[in-house]
Write a protein that holds these residues in place. Structure first.
Motif: not given
Lengths: 147, 122
Positions: B96-100, B102-104, B106-107
């Motif tokens: 979940l930390v890795a997804i966070k 990556l998403a932040e 990318a945003h």
């Protein structure tokens, strides 16, 4: 809840559609999940996740952008994943304003659909404990028995 | 890095009815399949199957005592199972930390590109 359940969540400073792409695009999945992701993200699609020299098949269950993505895995190697022999991984995305998303992940097993209804009810009554409690109790049993 | 709980252990403990059987073996030390079958809402045949899977995963072992076969829990294996499953929860936290991240990232990139485009258009 009656199974082996893991539930975790995190708050992300990005819109849900951005989070959705990170979770569901195979190229992105290989950055946070498996080393190799062979997958078409469509309901019912069969794929494969590699973790180093290990890995296993997955079957996509729900693709509902940008709110719900789920798949099954961890079934016995020679079986087709279905309710009863596999774990269901569910990602739920909830927008909090336009710039923030709550991401929840749950890994759970599911009820036994081949049981008669009264057996299910009886079982649920007898066994309401969740995954966390089960683990805590096991750890207690282990330390008591090792003494 | 990923922690893989081995397949047999996972499918042995992942199944709630099997866990019920394991619970009963843990709670009652040495028990027979027919005694177990009296305690659960499923058939003797299902109990035997569950015991076979638990034995295959190393979680229980059996001993013949006179005419009876008695099952008991294998404490070391149970300890290992407990530790591996706790590690699984930690593993999801890391993902979940890795997804966070990556998403932040990318945003932030998307906003930056948007700003550049606007500056060019002005």
């Amino acid at each position: 809840m009656t199974g082996l359940n893991i539930e975790r969540e995190i708050l992300i400073e990005a819109p849900a559609d951005v989070v959705w792409r990170i979770i569901t695009e195979p190229e992105q999945m290989s950055l946070w999940f498996a080393d190799r992701v062979d997958l078409v993200v469509e309901p019912g699609a069969h794929g494969y996740l590699s973790f180093g020299d290990q890995g296993g098949p997955v079957v996509i269950e729900t693709v509902d952008p940008p709110t719900l993505f789920s798949f099954r895995w961890n079934h016995p190697r020679d079986e087709v994943p279905a309710a009863g022999n596999s774990m269901l991984v569910e990602f739920r995305l909830t927008p909090e304003g336009d710039q923030r998303t709550r991401l929840q992940v749950a890994e759970r097993d599911v009820e036994h659909r081949d049981w008669a209804e009264e057996e299910k009810v009886r079982y649920a009554d007898e066994h309401r404990e969740g995954w966390g409690e089960f683990l805590d109790r096991l750890a207690g049993v282990v330390s008591a028995m090792s003494r | 890095m990923t922690v893989q709980v081995d397949d047999r252990l996972w499918s042995a403990i992942g199944d709630p009815s099997r866990r019920r059987v394991l619970d009963l073996v843990i709670g009652n030390e040495r028990v027979s399949a027919s005694w177990l079958a009296d305690q659960v809402p499923f058939s003797r045949q299902a109990v035997s199957k569950h015991l076979g899977v638990l034995e295959g995963a190393g979680l229980v072992s059996r001993q013949r005592q006179g005419r009876e076969v008695l099952y008991q829990v294998e404490i070391d294996r149970l300890d290992q199972a407990t530790r591996e499953m706790t590690e699984l929860a930690v593993q999801w936290d890391r993902r979940l930390v890795a997804i966070k991240r990556l998403a932040e990232a990318a945003h932030a990139r998307a906003i930056e590109e948007d700003n550049q485009r606007r500056n060019r258009d002005d």
